[in-house]
Write a protein that holds these residues in place. Structure first.
Motif, PDB file in Angstrom:
ATOM      1  N   SER A 179       0.855  -1.192   0.000  1.00  0.00           N
ATOM      2  CA  SER A 179       0.000   0.000   0.000  1.00  0.00           C
ATOM      3  C   SER A 179       0.891   1.243   0.000  1.00  0.00           C
ATOM      4  N   ASN A 180       0.290   2.374  -0.238  1.00  0.00           N
ATOM      5  CA  ASN A 180       1.055   3.627  -0.190  1.00  0.00           C
ATOM      6  C   ASN A 180       1.675   3.822   1.191  1.00  0.00           C
ATOM      7  N   GLU A 181       0.929   3.473   2.221  1.00  0.00           N
ATOM      8  CA  GLU A 181       1.439   3.628   3.591  1.00  0.00           C
ATOM      9  C   GLU A 181       2.615   2.682   3.838  1.00  0.00           C
ATOM     10  N   LEU A 191       4.616   1.498   1.593  1.00  0.00           N
ATOM     11  CA  LEU A 191       5.724   2.006   0.788  1.00  0.00           C
ATOM     12  C   LEU A 191       6.450   3.130   1.528  1.00  0.00           C
ATOM     13  N   LYS A 192       5.697   4.062   2.097  1.00  0.00           N
ATOM     14  CA  LYS A 192       6.316   5.163   2.849  1.00  0.00           C
ATOM     15  C   LYS A 192       7.070   4.649   4.076  1.00  0.00           C
ATOM     16  N   THR A 218       7.658   5.221  -5.687  1.00  0.00           N
ATOM     17  CA  THR A 218       6.881   6.363  -5.201  1.00  0.00           C
ATOM     18  C   THR A 218       6.688   7.374  -6.322  1.00  0.00           C
ATOM     19  N   ARG A 271       4.038   6.230  -8.600  1.00  0.00           N
ATOM     20  CA  ARG A 271       2.688   6.321  -8.032  1.00  0.00           C
ATOM     21  C   ARG A 271       2.143   7.742  -8.016  1.00  0.00           C
ATOM     22  N   ILE A 272       2.994   8.745  -7.933  1.00  0.00           N
ATOM     23  CA  ILE A 272       2.499  10.122  -7.895  1.00  0.00           C
ATOM     24  C   ILE A 272       2.642  10.831  -9.240  1.00  0.00           C
ATOM     25  N   TYR A 277      -3.770  14.937  -4.587  1.00  0.00           N
ATOM     26  CA  TYR A 277      -3.376  13.536  -4.402  1.00  0.00           C
ATOM     27  C   TYR A 277      -1.958  13.453  -3.835  1.00  0.00           C
ATOM     28  N   PHE A 311      -0.814  11.881  -0.370  1.00  0.00           N
ATOM     29  CA  PHE A 311       0.130  10.757  -0.409  1.00  0.00           C
ATOM     30  C   PHE A 311       1.326  11.029   0.489  1.00  0.00           C
ATOM     31  N   ASP A 321      -7.519  10.769  -9.797  1.00  0.00           N
ATOM     32  CA  ASP A 321      -6.946  10.219  -8.559  1.00  0.00           C
ATOM     33  C   ASP A 321      -7.683   9.004  -8.212  1.00  0.00           C
TER      34      ASP A 321
END
Length: 139
Positions: A68-70, A72-73, A95, A98-99, A106, A110, A139
């Motif tokens: 998930s984005n979370e 990944l961060k 990343t 994804r952006i 968005y 993110f 988005d």
């Protein structure tokens, strides 16, 4: 030298056998994923002939596929803390993908960036830079 990579270097077994490394900023889940990543990359390095770049890329893509984005961060924070440049490069590239071509809203969400412009300032900036908002993906 990369912290995690040094544990996998051949010939370091004696030096690292009894070594304790405090990792207060890295969860067990992320440490496990990082170790899996480097185990596979170590296999790639040991192969003769080396695997084609497409094979390494396929593994990296599969590694990131269900993150998930979370996640990944959080992995980026852990990789940065551990000074694992190779993994950090893979994660930051993911990343960026994804952006890429996403709306300002968005990207702010993110990356967890708070909008500090007043509504009037935002309207003015958008008007001055209309070209930057053309063709942005949904988005």
């Amino acid at each position: 030298m990369e912290t995690v990579k040094s544990f996998f270097d051949v010939g370091n077994e004696d030096r690292t056998k009894d070594m304790t490394l405090p990792m207060l900023n890295v969860s067990a889940e992320h440490m496990s994923a990082i170790l899996d990543f480097y185990r596979k990359h170590l296999e790639f390095r040991k192969r003769i002939p080396p695997p084609p770049a497409e094979g390494v890329k396929a593994f990296n893509d599969a590694f990131l596929e269900n993150k998930s984005n979370e996640q990944l961060k959080e992995l980026i924070m852990a990789a940065n803390f551990l000074n694992t440049k190779e993994l950090l490069d893979v994660l930051t590239d993911a990343t960026a993908e994804r952006i890429k071509n996403k709306s300002v809203e968005y990207v702010r969400a993110f990356l967890g960036i708070e909008n500090d412009f007043t509504p009037e300032e935002e309207v003015k900036i958008r008007a001055e830079n209309e070209w930057a908002f053309d063709g942005v993906d949904e988005d």
